[in-house]
Scaffold this motif. Structure first.
Motif, short mmCIF file in Angstrom:
data_model
loop_
_atom_site.label_atom_id
_atom_site.label_comp_id
_atom_site.label_asym_id
_atom_site.label_seq_id
_atom_site.Cartn_x
_atom_site.Cartn_y
_atom_site.Cartn_z
N UNK A 129 -1.42 3.21 -2.74
CA UNK A 129 -2.28 4.63 -3.09
C UNK A 129 -0.35 5.25 -3.48
N UNK A 130 0.36 4.90 -2.47
CA UNK A 130 1.12 5.96 -2.42
C UNK A 130 2.36 6.12 -3.41
N UNK A 131 2.03 4.61 -3.98
CA UNK A 131 2.83 4.63 -5.84
C UNK A 131 2.33 4.35 -6.66
N UNK A 132 0.75 5.20 -6.44
CA UNK A 132 0.14 4.95 -7.52
C UNK A 132 -0.22 3.60 -8.45
N UNK A 133 -0.97 2.95 -7.99
CA UNK A 133 -1.20 1.03 -8.50
C UNK A 133 -2.67 1.74 -8.90
N UNK A 134 -3.04 2.12 -8.23
CA UNK A 134 -4.68 1.81 -8.70
C UNK A 134 -5.40 1.64 -8.64
N UNK A 135 -6.46 1.38 -8.43
CA UNK A 135 -7.57 1.13 -7.86
C UNK A 135 -7.97 -0.36 -7.39
N UNK A 136 -6.86 -0.84 -7.96
CA UNK A 136 -7.07 -2.90 -8.29
C UNK A 136 -5.62 -3.09 -8.28
N UNK A 137 -5.02 -3.64 -7.61
CA UNK A 137 -3.64 -4.39 -7.53
C UNK A 137 -3.64 -6.15 -7.30
N UNK A 138 -3.18 -6.72 -7.26
CA UNK A 138 -2.52 -8.00 -7.05
C UNK A 138 -1.77 -8.09 -4.82
N UNK A 139 -2.11 -8.67 -4.64
CA UNK A 139 -1.50 -9.12 -3.53
C UNK A 139 -0.98 -10.84 -3.44
N UNK A 140 0.56 -11.45 -2.90
CA UNK A 140 0.86 -12.20 -3.09
C UNK A 140 2.26 -12.61 -1.85
N UNK A 141 1.77 -13.21 -0.88
CA UNK A 141 2.43 -13.63 0.64
C UNK A 141 2.68 -14.76 0.55
N UNK A 142 3.65 -15.07 0.74
CA UNK A 142 4.76 -16.22 1.13
C UNK A 142 4.52 -16.50 2.81
N UNK A 143 4.18 -17.57 3.27
CA UNK A 143 4.42 -18.33 5.04
C UNK A 143 3.55 -17.42 5.73
N UNK A 144 4.87 -15.39 6.72
CA UNK A 144 3.87 -14.98 7.35
C UNK A 144 3.19 -14.32 6.70
N UNK A 160 -8.95 -5.27 -4.60
CA UNK A 160 -7.63 -6.38 -5.08
C UNK A 160 -8.54 -6.67 -6.33
N UNK A 161 -7.47 -7.32 -7.05
CA UNK A 161 -7.82 -7.70 -8.48
C UNK A 161 -7.13 -9.21 -8.59
N UNK A 162 -6.67 -10.31 -7.14
CA UNK A 162 -6.47 -11.29 -6.90
C UNK A 162 -5.59 -10.93 -5.72
N UNK A 163 -5.60 -12.65 -5.45
CA UNK A 163 -4.98 -12.77 -3.75
C UNK A 163 -4.04 -14.15 -4.27
N UNK A 164 -2.88 -14.27 -4.05
CA UNK A 164 -1.89 -15.74 -3.85
C UNK A 164 -1.43 -15.52 -2.40
N UNK A 165 -1.60 -16.81 -1.92
CA UNK A 165 -1.29 -17.01 -0.34
C UNK A 165 -0.22 -18.39 -0.76
N UNK A 166 1.07 -18.20 -0.98
CA UNK A 166 2.06 -19.87 -0.94
C UNK A 166 2.64 -19.77 0.57
#
Length: 346
Positions: A129-144, A160-166
Motif C-alpha cells: 500500500x505504501x508503494x501504491x501497488x494496487x488492490x492486488x499483487x503477487x507474492x513470491x518467497x524462497x526458503x524461509x 493476492x493476485x497469485x503466490x509462488x513458494x520456492x
C-alpha cells in the motif's frame, strides 16, 4: 556466617553470568547512534517501524504485474535472484515490477520483537500500500521467505493476485503432519540441526545462547555445513553464488538475534494456524498458487512437501528431480516460475 555469605555471593554471580549468557545483546538499529547507516529507501509502518526495500524491473506505473519478493534465511533485500536471472527482454515481455524488502531485523529494516506469521503478512500488505501497488499483487518467497507466503495466504488472501513458494521451509510441529512421517523427515536433518530446532520450538528463550555457545554444535544451516547442501546445491553455489558472504553480512548487521535467531523462533515455533487447513484463495481460477521443490533438498525434506501438496490439491506442485535447496540458481527456473505464476488459473 561467612561461609553462608560466600555461597550466596557465588550463587548470585553464577546466576548473573548465566543471565548474561542467555540474554541476547540489544540490536544495533540502523540510523541510531552506534548502528549502521540507513542507505536504502524505507517506508514507515503504522507502528513506527521502518521497512527497507529495493525496486527492480519495469517502473511500477507501466508494469502489468507487481510482485513482492520475500527473501530467505541469511539474506536480505539485496538478493537479486528474481531479476538477475531474467534478461531485460523477458522482463519487458512479462511486464513485471518487483520489490524486494528486508524482513524485520534483517538488513536495514527495524527489528520487530513481536514478530509473528500474521505480522509479517500485514507488513507486506502495508509495504504494498505504501508503494501504491494496487488492490492486488503477487507474492513470491524462497526458503524461509517461502514460509512467509503461507501467512499471506492465510491473512491477506484478498490482496493476492497469485503466490509462488520456492523450496519453502516447513515447520515440523504443524499439526497436520502425520507423526510417523514427520519423525522420518526430522531424522533426516543433521543431529545438531535437530537440536537447534528443538530449542527454537520448546525453549525459544535459549535460542540465542544455543547458537552462540561453544559446548555443543549449533545450527549447521547457519554455519553452512556442507552436509546441509545437495550435490546440485554445491555445484550451483560454486558457479553462481558469489557475494553470499557480503549479503549475509548486510543481512545480519543489526545482530543475529533479531534476524536469524528470531527467524528460527517464529518459523519453528507454535503457529496460530496450520497451512494444511487453508482454503483455495482463488476458487474461480482468478489466480494460482505454485510450490516448487527439489527432491534432493537437504534442508527441506521433500516427503513433507509432497504431503502438503496432497492435502491442498489446489496448489500447483512442481518437483525437480535432483533439485536441491538453491533452486533459484537453476538456469531458467525463475523465468519458468514467473510464467506459471502470471498465467494464473489459465
Amino acid at each position: 556466617m561467612l561461609f553462608r555469605i560466600t555461597v550466596i555471593l557465588l550463587i548470585g554471580l553464577l546466576t548473573s553470568a548465566a543471565y548474561q549468557a542467555f540474554r541476547p545483546p540489544p540490536p544495533k538499529i540502523c540510523g541510531t547512534p552506534g548502528g549502521p547507516p540507513v542507505t536504502a529507501p524505507r517506508i514507515k509502518l503504522r507502528d513506527g517501524r521502518h521497512l527497507a526495500y529495493k525496486e527492480h524491473g519495469l517502473p511500477k506505473d507501466v508494469a502489468k504485474h507487481k510482485i513482492v519478493f520475500v527473501h530467505g534465511f541469511t539474506s536480505c533485500r539485496l538478493d537479486p535472484m528474481i531479476v538477475t536471472n531474467l534478461t531485460p527482454e523477458v522482463i519487458e515481455e512479462l511486464g513485471v515490477y518487483v520489490v524486494t524488502f528486508d524482513r524485520p531485523g534483517y538488513g536495514e529494516s527495524d527489528p520487530d520483537p513481536n514478530r509473528t506469521p500474521k505480522s509479517l503478512a500485514l507488513d507486506i500488505e502495508e509495504l504494498a500500500d505504501g508503494l501504491g501497488l494496487g488492490s492486488r499483487f503477487y507474492v513470491m518467497g524462497k526458503s524461509m521467505g517461502g514460509q512467509v507466503v503461507w501467512g499471506c495466504l492465510k491473512y491477506i488472501p484478498q490482496r493476492l493476485a497469485g503466490a509462488a513458494l520456492i523450496a519453502p521451509v516447513i515447520n515440523y510441529w504443524w499439526p497436520g503432519f502425520p507423526a510417523d512421517l514427520c519423525k522420518e523427515a526430522y531424522n533426516l536433518q543433521l543431529p545438531q540441526d535437530q537440536w537447534a530446532l528443538r530449542v527454537a520450538h520448546h525453549a525459544p528463550w535459549l535460542t540465542y545462547w544455543w547458537n552462540t555457545q561453544k559446548l555443543f554444535p549449533s545450527s549447521g544451516v547457519i554455519s553452512r555445513k556442507r552436509e546441509t547442501m545437495s550435490r546440485q546445491d554445491i555445484e550451483l553455489v560454486s558457479t553462481y553464488g558469489g557475494g553470499h558472504d557480503l549479503k549475509q553480512k548486510e543481512a545480519t548487521q543489526q545482530g543475529e538475534f533479531e534476524s536469524l535467531h528470531r527467524d528460527m523462533m517464529i518459523g519453528f515455533g507454535k503457529w496460530e494456524f496450520d497451512p494444511m487447513d487453508l482454503e483455495n484463495p482463488f476458487p474461480n481460477n482468478e489466480g494460482s498458487v505454485h510450490l516448487w521443490q527439489g527432491d534432493d533438498d537437504k534442508k527441506v525434506p521433500v516427503i513433507l512437501q509432497r504431503y502438503i501438496a496432497q492435502k491442498l490439491p489446489w496448489i500447483h506442485y512442481h518437483e525437480l528431480p535432483g533439485g536441491g535447496h538453491v533452486l533459484h540458481f537453476v538456469p531458467g527456473l525463475i523465468e519458468g516460475v514467473l510464467r506459471a505464476l502470471l498465467r494464473g488459473g489459465k
